[in-house]
Motif scaffolding. Structure first.
Motif, PDB file in Angstrom:
ATOM      1  N   PRO A   6      34.447  42.094  45.664  1.00  0.00           N
ATOM      2  CA  PRO A   6      35.128  43.274  45.112  1.00  0.00           C
ATOM      3  C   PRO A   6      36.000  43.934  46.191  1.00  0.00           C
ATOM      4  O   PRO A   6      35.659  43.917  47.368  1.00  0.00           O
ATOM      5  N   TYR A   7      37.109  44.469  45.746  1.00  0.00           N
ATOM      6  CA  TYR A   7      37.993  45.180  46.670  1.00  0.00           C
ATOM      7  C   TYR A   7      38.593  46.375  45.946  1.00  0.00           C
ATOM      8  O   TYR A   7      38.555  46.471  44.727  1.00  0.00           O
ATOM      9  N   GLN A   8      39.146  47.284  46.737  1.00  0.00           N
ATOM     10  CA  GLN A   8      39.879  48.436  46.216  1.00  0.00           C
ATOM     11  C   GLN A   8      41.265  48.427  46.853  1.00  0.00           C
ATOM     12  O   GLN A   8      41.437  47.932  47.972  1.00  0.00           O
ATOM     13  N   VAL A  28      51.168  48.893  50.147  1.00  0.00           N
ATOM     14  CA  VAL A  28      49.865  48.678  49.520  1.00  0.00           C
ATOM     15  C   VAL A  28      48.814  48.634  50.627  1.00  0.00           C
ATOM     16  O   VAL A  28      49.067  48.102  51.713  1.00  0.00           O
ATOM     17  N   VAL A  29      47.636  49.193  50.335  1.00  0.00           N
ATOM     18  CA  VAL A  29      46.488  49.108  51.236  1.00  0.00           C
ATOM     19  C   VAL A  29      45.354  48.462  50.462  1.00  0.00           C
ATOM     20  O   VAL A  29      45.054  48.872  49.338  1.00  0.00           O
ATOM     21  N   VAL A  30      44.720  47.446  51.063  1.00  0.00           N
ATOM     22  CA  VAL A  30      43.584  46.759  50.443  1.00  0.00           C
ATOM     23  C   VAL A  30      42.358  46.947  51.333  1.00  0.00           C
ATOM     24  O   VAL A  30      42.431  46.771  52.557  1.00  0.00           O
ATOM     25  N   TYR A  31      41.236  47.289  50.689  1.00  0.00           N
ATOM     26  CA  TYR A  31      39.956  47.474  51.376  1.00  0.00           C
ATOM     27  C   TYR A  31      38.899  46.628  50.685  1.00  0.00           C
ATOM     28  O   TYR A  31      38.682  46.759  49.475  1.00  0.00           O
ATOM     29  N   GLY A 109      39.399  45.315  42.000  1.00  0.00           N
ATOM     30  CA  GLY A 109      39.414  43.965  41.481  1.00  0.00           C
ATOM     31  C   GLY A 109      38.456  43.110  42.270  1.00  0.00           C
ATOM     32  O   GLY A 109      37.649  43.607  43.051  1.00  0.00           O
ATOM     33  N   VAL A 110      38.546  41.805  42.078  1.00  0.00           N
ATOM     34  CA  VAL A 110      37.760  40.856  42.861  1.00  0.00           C
ATOM     35  C   VAL A 110      38.713  39.787  43.390  1.00  0.00           C
ATOM     36  O   VAL A 110      39.699  39.436  42.743  1.00  0.00           O
ATOM     37  N   THR A 111      38.411  39.286  44.575  1.00  0.00           N
ATOM     38  CA  THR A 111      39.267  38.286  45.202  1.00  0.00           C
ATOM     39  C   THR A 111      38.452  37.419  46.144  1.00  0.00           C
ATOM     40  O   THR A 111      37.446  37.868  46.702  1.00  0.00           O
ATOM     41  N   PRO A 114      41.088  38.549  50.590  1.00  0.00           N
ATOM     42  CA  PRO A 114      41.729  39.871  50.599  1.00  0.00           C
ATOM     43  C   PRO A 114      43.131  39.890  51.221  1.00  0.00           C
ATOM     44  O   PRO A 114      44.003  40.602  50.733  1.00  0.00           O
ATOM     45  N   ALA A 115      43.360  39.118  52.253  1.00  0.00           N
ATOM     46  CA  ALA A 115      44.690  39.091  52.882  1.00  0.00           C
ATOM     47  C   ALA A 115      45.728  38.528  51.911  1.00  0.00           C
ATOM     48  O   ALA A 115      46.844  39.059  51.804  1.00  0.00           O
ATOM     49  N   ARG A 116      45.371  37.518  51.214  1.00  0.00           N
ATOM     50  CA  ARG A 116      46.277  36.934  50.223  1.00  0.00           C
ATOM     51  C   ARG A 116      46.504  37.912  49.069  1.00  0.00           C
ATOM     52  O   ARG A 116      47.610  38.026  48.541  1.00  0.00           O
ATOM     53  N   GLU A 117      45.456  38.622  48.679  1.00  0.00           N
ATOM     54  CA  GLU A 117      45.568  39.625  47.611  1.00  0.00           C
ATOM     55  C   GLU A 117      46.524  40.733  48.030  1.00  0.00           C
ATOM     56  O   GLU A 117      47.317  41.221  47.222  1.00  0.00           O
ATOM     57  N   LEU A 118      46.458  41.139  49.289  1.00  0.00           N
ATOM     58  CA  LEU A 118      47.367  42.162  49.801  1.00  0.00           C
ATOM     59  C   LEU A 118      48.813  41.711  49.641  1.00  0.00           C
ATOM     60  O   LEU A 118      49.656  42.469  49.154  1.00  0.00           O
TER      61      LEU A 118
END
Length: 127
Positions: A6-8, A28-31, A109-111, A114-118
């Motif tokens: 899970p990520y935000q 965009v910021v992903v955590y 979401g879920v990934t 995370p780096a690719r999602e960003l």
């Protein structure tokens, strides 16, 4: 089977004139707590930002975005905001503010990556 985490994320908005409530997405910021990932990606389109407000100092917007990037990276040179743990730093970045650079609502979401999602979210919402 790929492990998904899970990520935000928050989309960063440039709001040159707060009273008009007009904005452009600029970052965009992903955590992702499970993978210990917190990062920002951004892109300033000078022409689009100037079209929104010709008096806007785009270099200051870019400086603010670089600051957010430093907070996410844990860069101590950005001050106390860059020295907390990941959750605290994400809390700082996602906190509402009434400046030219504002975070949008928090989404999740879920990934598996995370780096690719960003990068995906940057392409989807900013580019």
């Amino acid at each position: 089977m790929t492990t998904r985490h899970p990520y935000q994320y928050v989309v960063l908005r440039c709001v040159p004139r707060v009273e008009r409530e007009e904005f452009l997405n600029v970052g965009v910021v992903v955590y992702c707590q499970e993978t210990k990932f917190l990062a920002a990606a951004w892109a300033c389109d000078n022409a689009r930002l100037q079209a929104l407000d010709p008096t806007l100092d785009v270099s200051r917007v870019c400086d603010a975005l670089a600051y957010v990037e430093g907070v996410c990276a844990g860069d101590a040179s950005v001050g106390a905001a860059g020295r907390g743990d990941l959750g605290t730093r994400f809390g700082f970045v996602k906190a509402p503010r009434s400046t030219v650079l504002q975070p949008g609502p928090v989404h999740g979401g879920v990934t598996a990556d995370p780096a690719r999602e960003l990068e995906h979210l940057l392409q989807r919402f900013v580019s």
